[in-house]
Scaffold this motif. Structure first.
Motif, mmCIF file in Angstrom:
data_model
loop_
_atom_site.group_PDB
_atom_site.id
_atom_site.type_symbol
_atom_site.label_atom_id
_atom_site.label_comp_id
_atom_site.label_asym_id
_atom_site.label_seq_id
_atom_site.Cartn_x
_atom_site.Cartn_y
_atom_site.Cartn_z
ATOM 1 N N VAL A 4 0.870 -1.179 -0.023
ATOM 2 C CA VAL A 4 -0.107 -0.013 -0.172
ATOM 3 C C VAL A 4 0.856 1.508 -0.098
ATOM 4 O O VAL A 4 1.816 1.409 0.922
ATOM 5 N N PRO A 5 0.558 2.377 -1.077
ATOM 6 C CA PRO A 5 1.494 3.544 -0.691
ATOM 7 C C PRO A 5 1.234 4.291 0.070
ATOM 8 O O PRO A 5 0.149 4.392 0.979
ATOM 9 N N ASP A 6 2.056 5.405 0.334
ATOM 10 C CA ASP A 6 2.087 6.159 1.159
ATOM 11 C C ASP A 6 0.901 7.223 0.840
ATOM 12 O O ASP A 6 0.125 7.874 1.753
ATOM 13 N N ALA A 7 0.946 7.482 -0.587
ATOM 14 C CA ALA A 7 -0.216 8.427 -1.116
ATOM 15 C C ALA A 7 -0.454 8.216 -2.530
ATOM 16 O O ALA A 7 0.555 7.417 -2.999
ATOM 17 N N ALA A 8 -1.532 8.533 -2.940
ATOM 18 C CA ALA A 8 -1.820 8.481 -4.246
ATOM 19 C C ALA A 8 -2.264 9.510 -5.087
ATOM 20 O O ALA A 8 -2.761 10.436 -4.281
ATOM 21 N N ILE A 9 -1.969 9.918 -6.367
ATOM 22 C CA ILE A 9 -2.218 11.173 -7.089
ATOM 23 C C ILE A 9 -2.747 10.544 -8.297
ATOM 24 O O ILE A 9 -2.050 9.666 -9.059
ATOM 25 N N ALA A 10 -3.979 11.273 -8.888
ATOM 26 C CA ALA A 10 -4.434 11.064 -10.176
ATOM 27 C C ALA A 10 -4.870 12.369 -10.895
ATOM 28 O O ALA A 10 -5.158 13.336 -10.201
ATOM 29 N N ALA A 11 -4.792 12.273 -12.162
ATOM 30 C CA ALA A 11 -4.961 13.474 -12.851
ATOM 31 C C ALA A 11 -6.610 13.754 -13.114
ATOM 32 O O ALA A 11 -7.516 12.858 -13.033
ATOM 33 N N CYS A 12 -6.880 14.988 -12.740
ATOM 34 C CA CYS A 12 -8.482 15.482 -12.680
ATOM 35 C C CYS A 12 -8.511 16.823 -13.115
ATOM 36 O O CYS A 12 -8.572 17.642 -12.333
ATOM 37 N N GLY A 276 1.098 6.751 -8.871
ATOM 38 C CA GLY A 276 1.009 7.863 -9.809
ATOM 39 C C GLY A 276 2.108 8.712 -10.001
ATOM 40 O O GLY A 276 3.106 8.802 -9.564
ATOM 41 N N ASP A 277 2.035 9.592 -11.166
ATOM 42 C CA ASP A 277 3.121 10.317 -11.646
ATOM 43 C C ASP A 277 3.012 11.553 -10.997
ATOM 44 O O ASP A 277 2.648 12.618 -11.667
ATOM 45 N N ALA A 278 3.662 11.662 -9.734
ATOM 46 C CA ALA A 278 3.493 12.943 -9.020
ATOM 47 C C ALA A 278 4.369 14.138 -9.887
ATOM 48 O O ALA A 278 3.821 15.337 -9.614
ATOM 49 N N ALA A 279 5.336 13.689 -10.233
ATOM 50 C CA ALA A 279 6.410 14.553 -10.964
ATOM 51 C C ALA A 279 5.444 15.538 -12.109
ATOM 52 O O ALA A 279 5.762 16.608 -12.167
ATOM 53 N N ALA A 280 4.377 14.913 -12.620
ATOM 54 C CA ALA A 280 3.702 15.619 -13.672
ATOM 55 C C ALA A 280 2.968 16.769 -13.331
ATOM 56 O O ALA A 280 2.532 17.552 -14.031
#
Length: 385
Positions: A4-12, A276-280
């Motif tokens: 399980v990751p520490d955090a997740a990020i998705a495009a919105c 997720g691609d946080a750098a983006a």
């Protein structure tokens, strides 16, 4: 990625319904989605409804995101109540006005309800580091699980308002200034926020960063398109990711420093496991309120060093200031100021600097954004060092 990751990020990229539904599904997938929600569960969604402000002001959690989350929870058989306690009277008249301004009819259209239980309760927190006794909003006790849904914003006192800060909304509105007065030091205030998160322990944290707020946040800043939705189960690690994306040094964020001292998060974003691609989504030109260098000037040097450290901290400290063109003398800042440092003179607010405790209640609750974050000359110079 395993585990399980520490955090997740998705495009919105926008608040269109299908965009939000897709983003919510993607950002929750690394945590097993909403499989933990069982039929009959009562879910309290603690939104950020800081004031009666329209969604396009980017100060509050967007109603479309609250709607799609409510839809998803209702489909799994849960009952959903969305609430918060913004500044002001914690009562039907004030809260209904906030609900209307923030567009929360969308929640009811999705099968959820808006909190109208305005009872308050008290609790002792024996394991707390700072807030040993709290007064809080009783509706949270009626929930089997809490979901915190915050907004990504800059913040005058804490530099960052996101997952950790959102739990301050568990404190009834009229009592909030008392907590600012009780904990005027940013590190003490941060510790109190961590105690709240440890006590209520939301099952899930979400952050609306589709359109964030930069500059004089959390209410008088400027909307900034960001295009992301974040999720996780540890608010401090989500905040660490948020800070890194907007160019904030973690050591300059009191909540992150306090959480790191308790072993709840690292201070190095490189140690995070992110889905997720946080750098983006990196936004290095995001306008933030600098709070000095984060250096502990008093760490060495005995009594003289401690005195020097306190002097440096005061010199580098930001402070509330009035933008006179926006002030109409409504008196809201005067009424919420816990130090009684504000008076209304000749139709304008006046700040007694000798009384001011730099809590930024006036800035957070000013309905016109007239109270803004100002930096001393020394602080402005230090920001370039």
């Amino acid at each position: 990625m395993s585990g399980v990751p520490d955090a997740a990020i998705a495009a919105c990229p926008d608040y269109e319904p299908e965009t939000c539904r897709t983003a919510l599904q993607q950002v929750l997938a690394p945590f097993g989605g909403l499989a933990w929600v069982k039929p009959g569960m009562r879910i309290a969604v603690k939104a950020n409804l800081v004031s009666a402000m329209k969604p396009e002001r980017a100060a509050t959690t967007h109603p479309m995101l609250l709607r799609v989350l409510t839809e998803a929870l209702v489909r799994r058989g849960a009952s959903v109540v969305v609430g918060d306690s913004p500044g002001g009277t914690y009562a039907a008249g004030h809260l209904n006005a906030v609900y209307r301004a923030c567009g929360l009819a969308a929640v009811e259209e999705a099968g959820g309800t808006l909190n109208r239980n305005f009872a308050q309760r008290e609790a002792d927190l024996p394991d707390a580091r700072v807030a040993k006794h709290i007064t809080y909003t009783a509706y949270l006790d009626d929930a089997d699980a809490i979901i915190s849904f915050s907004k990504l914003k800059s913040h005058g006192m804490l530099a960052l308002s996101a997952a950790t800060k959102n739990l301050f909304g568990a404190i009834p509105g009229t009592i909030k200034p008392e907590y600012h007065y009780r904990y005027p030091d940013p590190m003490d205030f941060a510790g109190m926020l961590i105690d709240l998160n440890e006590h209520f322990r939301p099952r899930l944290y979400l952050v609306d960063a589709v359109v964030a707020m930069e500059g004089n946040g959390p209410t008088a800043g400027t909307p900034r398109p960001f295009g992301a939705l974040l999720a996780g189960t540890n608010p401090h690690r989500i905040d660490l990711l948020c800070a890194s994306l907007i160019g904030l040094k973690p050591e300059n964020v009191p909540t992150l420093r306090a959480a790191a001292e308790r072993g709840l998060t690292p201070l190095d974003p490189a140690q995070l496991c992110v889905a997720g691609d946080a750098a983006a989504f990196a936004c290095p030109d995001f306008r933030i309120v600098q709070h000095g260098t984060g250096t502990d000037f008093g760490a060495r040097g005995g009594a003289f060093g401690r005195l020097l450290g306190k002097t440096a901290a005061l010199a580098l400290r930001t402070r509330p200031g009035l933008k006179r063109a926006l002030c109409v003398g409504c008196g809201v800042c005067r009424d919420v100021c816990p130090a009684h440092a504000i008076t209304i003179e000749n139709g304008r607010a006046h700040i007694d600097r000798g009384r001011c405790i730099h809590c930024f209640c006036c800035q957070e609750f000013c309905p016109r954004g007239a109270m803004q974050v100002h930096r001393t000359v020394i602080a402005r110079i230090a920001g370039h060092l």
